[in-house]
Motif scaffolding. Structure first.
Motif, PDB file in Angstrom:
ATOM      1  N   SER A  39      -6.134 -28.543  63.811  1.00  0.00           N
ATOM      2  CA  SER A  39      -4.939 -27.915  63.814  1.00  0.00           C
ATOM      3  C   SER A  39      -4.427 -27.324  65.067  1.00  0.00           C
ATOM      4  CB  SER A  39      -5.152 -26.455  62.617  1.00  0.00           C
ATOM      5  OG  SER A  39      -5.667 -27.009  61.502  1.00  0.00           O
ATOM      6  N   ALA A  40      -3.211 -27.324  65.097  1.00  0.00           N
ATOM      7  CA  ALA A  40      -2.094 -26.839  66.252  1.00  0.00           C
ATOM      8  C   ALA A  40      -2.325 -25.346  66.512  1.00  0.00           C
ATOM      9  CB  ALA A  40      -1.044 -27.409  66.242  1.00  0.00           C
ATOM     10  N   ILE A  41      -2.756 -24.653  67.386  1.00  0.00           N
ATOM     11  CA  ILE A  41      -2.510 -23.180  67.800  1.00  0.00           C
ATOM     12  C   ILE A  41      -1.381 -22.773  68.215  1.00  0.00           C
ATOM     13  CG2 ILE A  41      -3.702 -21.428  69.105  1.00  0.00           C
ATOM     14  CD1 ILE A  41      -6.119 -23.231  69.132  1.00  0.00           C
ATOM     15  N   ASP A  42      -0.808 -21.791  67.378  1.00  0.00           N
ATOM     16  CA  ASP A  42       0.601 -21.072  67.863  1.00  0.00           C
ATOM     17  C   ASP A  42       0.442 -20.105  68.985  1.00  0.00           C
ATOM     18  OD1 ASP A  42       3.323 -20.649  67.730  1.00  0.00           O
ATOM     19  OD2 ASP A  42       3.329 -20.084  65.554  1.00  0.00           O
ATOM     20  N   TYR A  43       1.419 -19.374  69.515  1.00  0.00           N
ATOM     21  CA  TYR A  43       1.290 -18.685  70.485  1.00  0.00           C
ATOM     22  C   TYR A  43       1.020 -17.008  69.803  1.00  0.00           C
ATOM     23  CZ  TYR A  43       3.874 -22.020  73.397  1.00  0.00           C
ATOM     24  OH  TYR A  43       3.942 -22.928  74.015  1.00  0.00           O
ATOM     25  N   GLY A  44       0.285 -16.250  70.294  1.00  0.00           N
ATOM     26  CA  GLY A  44       0.139 -14.896  70.023  1.00  0.00           C
ATOM     27  C   GLY A  44      -0.656 -14.389  68.760  1.00  0.00           C
ATOM     28  N   ILE A  45      -1.595 -15.527  68.451  1.00  0.00           N
ATOM     29  CA  ILE A  45      -2.460 -15.353  67.369  1.00  0.00           C
ATOM     30  C   ILE A  45      -3.948 -15.182  67.856  1.00  0.00           C
ATOM     31  CG2 ILE A  45      -0.897 -16.567  65.685  1.00  0.00           C
ATOM     32  CD1 ILE A  45      -2.932 -19.327  66.039  1.00  0.00           C
ATOM     33  N   ALA A  46      -4.909 -14.717  67.090  1.00  0.00           N
ATOM     34  CA  ALA A  46      -6.241 -14.772  67.204  1.00  0.00           C
ATOM     35  C   ALA A  46      -6.963 -15.974  67.404  1.00  0.00           C
ATOM     36  CB  ALA A  46      -6.846 -13.662  66.192  1.00  0.00           C
ATOM     37  N   ILE A  47      -7.901 -16.095  68.059  1.00  0.00           N
ATOM     38  CA  ILE A  47      -8.405 -17.576  68.481  1.00  0.00           C
ATOM     39  C   ILE A  47      -9.733 -17.345  68.477  1.00  0.00           C
ATOM     40  CG2 ILE A  47      -8.864 -19.224  70.140  1.00  0.00           C
ATOM     41  CD1 ILE A  47      -5.952 -19.238  69.368  1.00  0.00           C
ATOM     42  N   ALA A  48     -10.519 -18.347  67.661  1.00  0.00           N
ATOM     43  CA  ALA A  48     -12.125 -18.300  67.512  1.00  0.00           C
ATOM     44  C   ALA A  48     -12.714 -19.342  68.312  1.00  0.00           C
ATOM     45  CB  ALA A  48     -12.375 -18.742  65.724  1.00  0.00           C
ATOM     46  N   ARG A  49     -14.190 -18.953  68.451  1.00  0.00           N
ATOM     47  CA  ARG A  49     -14.917 -19.876  69.363  1.00  0.00           C
ATOM     48  C   ARG A  49     -15.416 -21.036  68.254  1.00  0.00           C
ATOM     49  NH1 ARG A  49     -17.482 -19.057  73.732  1.00  0.00           N
ATOM     50  NH2 ARG A  49     -17.267 -16.898  73.799  1.00  0.00           N
ATOM     51  N   ASP A  50     -15.215 -22.373  68.760  1.00  0.00           N
ATOM     52  CA  ASP A  50     -15.973 -23.424  68.097  1.00  0.00           C
ATOM     53  C   ASP A  50     -17.331 -23.673  68.378  1.00  0.00           C
ATOM     54  OD1 ASP A  50     -15.953 -24.962  70.472  1.00  0.00           O
ATOM     55  OD2 ASP A  50     -14.883 -26.441  69.662  1.00  0.00           O
ATOM     56  N   ALA A  51     -18.043 -24.509  67.683  1.00  0.00           N
ATOM     57  CA  ALA A  51     -19.338 -24.763  68.060  1.00  0.00           C
ATOM     58  C   ALA A  51     -19.621 -25.144  69.484  1.00  0.00           C
ATOM     59  CB  ALA A  51     -19.924 -26.005  66.915  1.00  0.00           C
ATOM     60  N   SER A  52     -18.742 -25.749  69.927  1.00  0.00           N
ATOM     61  CA  SER A  52     -19.147 -26.160  71.448  1.00  0.00           C
ATOM     62  C   SER A  52     -18.877 -25.237  72.382  1.00  0.00           C
ATOM     63  CB  SER A  52     -18.107 -27.558  71.812  1.00  0.00           C
ATOM     64  OG  SER A  52     -16.999 -27.044  71.668  1.00  0.00           O
ATOM     65  N   GLY A  53     -18.211 -24.037  72.140  1.00  0.00           N
ATOM     66  CA  GLY A  53     -18.206 -23.026  73.158  1.00  0.00           C
ATOM     67  C   GLY A  53     -16.634 -23.259  73.492  1.00  0.00           C
ATOM     68  N   ALA A  83       6.641 -36.317  65.518  1.00  0.00           N
ATOM     69  CA  ALA A  83       6.492 -34.900  64.469  1.00  0.00           C
ATOM     70  C   ALA A  83       6.434 -33.700  65.225  1.00  0.00           C
ATOM     71  CB  ALA A  83       4.958 -35.246  63.931  1.00  0.00           C
ATOM     72  N   ASN A  84       7.237 -32.883  64.465  1.00  0.00           N
ATOM     73  CA  ASN A  84       7.449 -31.454  64.910  1.00  0.00           C
ATOM     74  C   ASN A  84       8.048 -31.274  66.548  1.00  0.00           C
ATOM     75  OD1 ASN A  84       5.875 -30.120  62.811  1.00  0.00           O
ATOM     76  ND2 ASN A  84       3.828 -30.704  63.553  1.00  0.00           N
ATOM     77  N   ALA A  85       9.102 -32.240  66.589  1.00  0.00           N
ATOM     78  CA  ALA A  85       9.824 -32.338  67.989  1.00  0.00           C
ATOM     79  C   ALA A  85      10.219 -31.097  68.383  1.00  0.00           C
ATOM     80  CB  ALA A  85      11.011 -33.275  67.674  1.00  0.00           C
ATOM     81  N   ASN A  86      10.540 -30.119  67.869  1.00  0.00           N
ATOM     82  CA  ASN A  86      11.080 -28.875  68.139  1.00  0.00           C
ATOM     83  C   ASN A  86       9.908 -27.686  68.296  1.00  0.00           C
ATOM     84  OD1 ASN A  86      13.602 -29.820  68.747  1.00  0.00           O
ATOM     85  ND2 ASN A  86      14.095 -29.581  66.756  1.00  0.00           N
ATOM     86  N   VAL A  87       8.822 -28.163  67.836  1.00  0.00           N
ATOM     87  CA  VAL A  87       7.747 -27.064  67.536  1.00  0.00           C
ATOM     88  C   VAL A  87       6.740 -27.179  68.901  1.00  0.00           C
ATOM     89  CG1 VAL A  87       5.821 -26.087  66.266  1.00  0.00           C
ATOM     90  CG2 VAL A  87       7.913 -26.919  65.349  1.00  0.00           C
ATOM     91  N   VAL A  88       6.639 -26.135  69.805  1.00  0.00           N
ATOM     92  CA  VAL A  88       5.766 -25.949  70.751  1.00  0.00           C
ATOM     93  C   VAL A  88       4.488 -25.196  70.293  1.00  0.00           C
ATOM     94  CG1 VAL A  88       5.523 -25.274  73.372  1.00  0.00           C
ATOM     95  CG2 VAL A  88       7.746 -25.913  72.546  1.00  0.00           C
ATOM     96  N   GLN A  89       3.449 -25.995  70.538  1.00  0.00           N
ATOM     97  CA  GLN A  89       2.001 -25.361  70.234  1.00  0.00           C
ATOM     98  C   GLN A  89       0.989 -26.051  71.095  1.00  0.00           C
ATOM     99  OE1 GLN A  89       1.948 -26.089  65.743  1.00  0.00           O
ATOM    100  NE2 GLN A  89       2.505 -24.332  65.355  1.00  0.00           N
ATOM    101  N   TYR A  90      -0.265 -25.482  70.946  1.00  0.00           N
ATOM    102  CA  TYR A  90      -1.262 -26.154  71.509  1.00  0.00           C
ATOM    103  C   TYR A  90      -2.000 -27.118  70.437  1.00  0.00           C
ATOM    104  CZ  TYR A  90      -0.792 -22.532  74.889  1.00  0.00           C
ATOM    105  OH  TYR A  90      -0.244 -21.637  75.734  1.00  0.00           O
TER     106      TYR A  90
END
Length: 164
Positions: A39-53, A83-90
């Motif tokens: 899933s893409a990550i938006d700006y200004g939200i809480a981020i979690a660590r994944d299994a690889s660090g 897809a999502n041409a006007n959406v800026v996310q990671y």
């Protein structure tokens, strides 16, 4: 010329910014991680660590919260016709700047009050609320050392300070 007094001096003088924007660069600690989640990550939200660090969106209450995603000012949107041409996310495998210490603009998921503990709303993929909207518990995970600096209405931009 009027003489300033302690009655009129001070207050919180920052103008509203964009979600994920840094309020000031004094004592800011940002680490860069790779979004290994699908899933893409938006700006200004809480981020979690994944299994690889590295990092990903929050998927469960037990996820380890690393910080809040920072807006990268020159990140481009996907091109016209994609897809999502006007959406800026990671997107997956993009590098994500994650704030670990400092002040950041956040889009409040719910009404919050100044000095509320900042909470990640699990079902909303890490959008940020506070204890005014409900106590920490199932589906509402405390973001370590994160406090709302502003009283903010749901859907408006406020400021969260992380001091980890």
């Amino acid at each position: 010329m009027s003489i300033p007094s302690l009655l009129t001096y001070g207050g919180f003088l920052h103008d509203p910014g964009y979600a994920g924007g840094i309020v000031d660069e004094l004592n800011v600690d940002i680490m860069n991680l790779i979004n290994n989640g699908a899933s893409a990550i938006d700006y200004g939200i809480a981020i979690a660590r994944d299994a690889s660090g590295q990092c990903r969106l929050i998927a469960a209450d037990a996820d380890k919260i690393l910080g809040i995603s920072v807006r990268f000012p020159i990140k481009a949107a996907p091109g016209y016709g994609q897809a999502n041409a006007n959406v800026v996310q990671y997107q997956q495998y993009d590098e994500v700047p994650v704030l670990r210490h400092g002040n950041i603009y956040v889009l409040a998921y719910e009404n919050v009050t100044q000095d509320d503990q900042a909470l990640s709303i699990t079902a909303q993929g890490g959008k940020i609320g506070g204890v005014t909207g409900g106590a920490a518990g199932a589906g509402r995970v405390v973001i370590p050392d994160a406090i709302w600096q502003t009283t903010t209405a749901a859907g408006s931009i406020g400021i969260v300070r992380i001091t980890s």
